[in-house]
Write a protein that holds these residues in place. Sequence first.
Motif, PDB file in Angstrom:
ATOM      1  N   ARG A  43       0.216  -7.178  12.739  1.00 32.51           N
ATOM      2  CA  ARG A  43       0.123  -5.774  12.352  1.00 32.51           C
ATOM      3  C   ARG A  43       0.935  -5.584  11.089  1.00 32.51           C
ATOM      4  NH1 ARG A  43      -1.551  -1.184  14.657  1.00 32.51           N
ATOM      5  NH2 ARG A  43      -0.875   0.733  13.668  1.00 32.51           N
ATOM      6  N   ASP A  48       1.308   0.411   7.403  1.00 31.86           N
ATOM      7  CA  ASP A  48       1.266   1.630   8.207  1.00 31.86           C
ATOM      8  C   ASP A  48       2.157   2.701   7.578  1.00 31.86           C
ATOM      9  OD1 ASP A  48      -0.551   1.076  10.195  1.00 31.86           O
ATOM     10  OD2 ASP A  48       0.936   0.243  11.568  1.00 31.86           O
ATOM     11  N   ARG A  51       0.410   4.079   4.680  1.00 31.02           N
ATOM     12  CA  ARG A  51      -0.680   4.945   5.143  1.00 31.02           C
ATOM     13  C   ARG A  51      -0.149   6.337   5.490  1.00 31.02           C
ATOM     14  NH1 ARG A  51      -5.165   2.977   8.001  1.00 31.02           N
ATOM     15  NH2 ARG A  51      -3.914   1.207   8.676  1.00 31.02           N
ATOM     16  N   ASN A 321       5.994   5.357   8.978  1.00 31.25           N
ATOM     17  CA  ASN A 321       5.340   4.317   9.770  1.00 31.25           C
ATOM     18  C   ASN A 321       4.764   4.895  11.051  1.00 31.25           C
ATOM     19  OD1 ASN A 321       5.760   2.139  12.145  1.00 31.25           O
ATOM     20  ND2 ASN A 321       5.130   1.121  10.259  1.00 31.25           N
ATOM     21  N   GLY A 324       1.772   6.861  10.214  1.00 36.35           N
ATOM     22  CA  GLY A 324       0.705   5.981   9.760  1.00 36.35           C
ATOM     23  C   GLY A 324      -0.049   5.317  10.885  1.00 36.35           C
ATOM     24  N   ARG A 325       0.515   5.315  12.093  1.00 36.66           N
ATOM     25  CA  ARG A 325      -0.172   4.697  13.221  1.00 36.66           C
ATOM     26  C   ARG A 325      -1.228   5.595  13.826  1.00 36.66           C
ATOM     27  NH1 ARG A 325       5.013   2.081  16.460  1.00 36.66           N
ATOM     28  NH2 ARG A 325       5.788   0.833  14.715  1.00 36.66           N
ATOM     29  N   THR A 328      -5.873   8.093  10.472  1.00 35.44           N
ATOM     30  CA  THR A 328      -5.713   8.757   9.188  1.00 35.44           C
ATOM     31  C   THR A 328      -6.692   9.900   9.032  1.00 35.44           C
ATOM     32  OG1 THR A 328      -5.014   6.652   8.247  1.00 35.44           O
ATOM     33  CG2 THR A 328      -5.661   8.359   6.702  1.00 35.44           C
TER      34      THR A 328
END
Length: 335
Positions: A43, A48, A51, A321, A324-325, A328
């Motif tokens: 991962r 993330d 993101r 982070n 970001g998980r 989106t």
Amino acid sequence: MTQTWSDGPGAGQREAATRQPGGQDGLTAPRPDQRVDAGADLRFAALDGWRGTAALVVCLYHLSVLGTFYDVSLVQNGGYFVEFFFVLSGFVLAHAYASSFRDRISLAAFIVRRVGRLWPLHAFTLGLLVAYEVVKWSALRFADLRAGAGAFVGETGLHALILNTFLLHGLGTFPMPTWNVPSWSISAEFFTYLLFGWICFRVYGRLSLVALAIALMAGALAAFLLQVQGAAWLRAAFPICVCNFFLGVAAYGAFRYIRSRVRLPWAYLEIVALLLIGLAFEFAWLHELVIVLPLLFAGIIIVFAFEEGQVSRVLCTGASNTSGRFPTRSTWFIS
């Protein structure tokens, strides 16, 4: 990224043996009888973080009513982070799926997962907007209350509603956004996913080179539509998405190639990447600079995929982070 290999002699070969059924350099798509899961045990936590940060900036960009805060160049030009999402999607999906298409069933399963990830939230948001138009129509019809445009006309017309329902509204069918304005990117990316799945299923050669060729052709088409024909930007939305997405696919191949062969000072490169992204957004009004933004995004994704600097550590553990998980696409509902 939780790294499951160690550095040192043979590290690249161990990674290739455990994570690369398609070839020893990470650039070769496997033949059907060799295809296995691309190894979702990794991962990219720092990505993330990126993101989540990008999603926040896009939200602030759409909330332009924030006044003085909107004058910050990063927020003013935050719409360009949508292209970052396209590049990042290509990188992540190449990591997760590039070698997983064993047959038509696995390809169909991939499509079903993409529909399940994108369409429900889009349909929910679209349903709320339809309900609003129904209320507006009722107010006009029964109470003769008039405020602004009528119900179900223009950008919220029935024709646009049908195309939005089937995610066709981001394929150049309209010169302007319709209904849920930011969802054009969902439409463009969904059909880019379909193209990606088909390419991975059919290509037995070097996937990254094919992806790079597709990115160049799509970029040329987008430039032609925008610069030569003078088309509205939404007419070129799909080729722009294809260009950025497959640039991300090529970036993943470059990441695998570099990882197995080259040792670079990634901690310093992270600082350089931050400086470059700051300069790029400060001078984003230069059209020539905007053209190279996707290449910069691809480079940033490659650098932070290694997670070997202090900035990566912050991104791996910070609030960005965590955000970001989450999917989106919730960004488009919030904005």
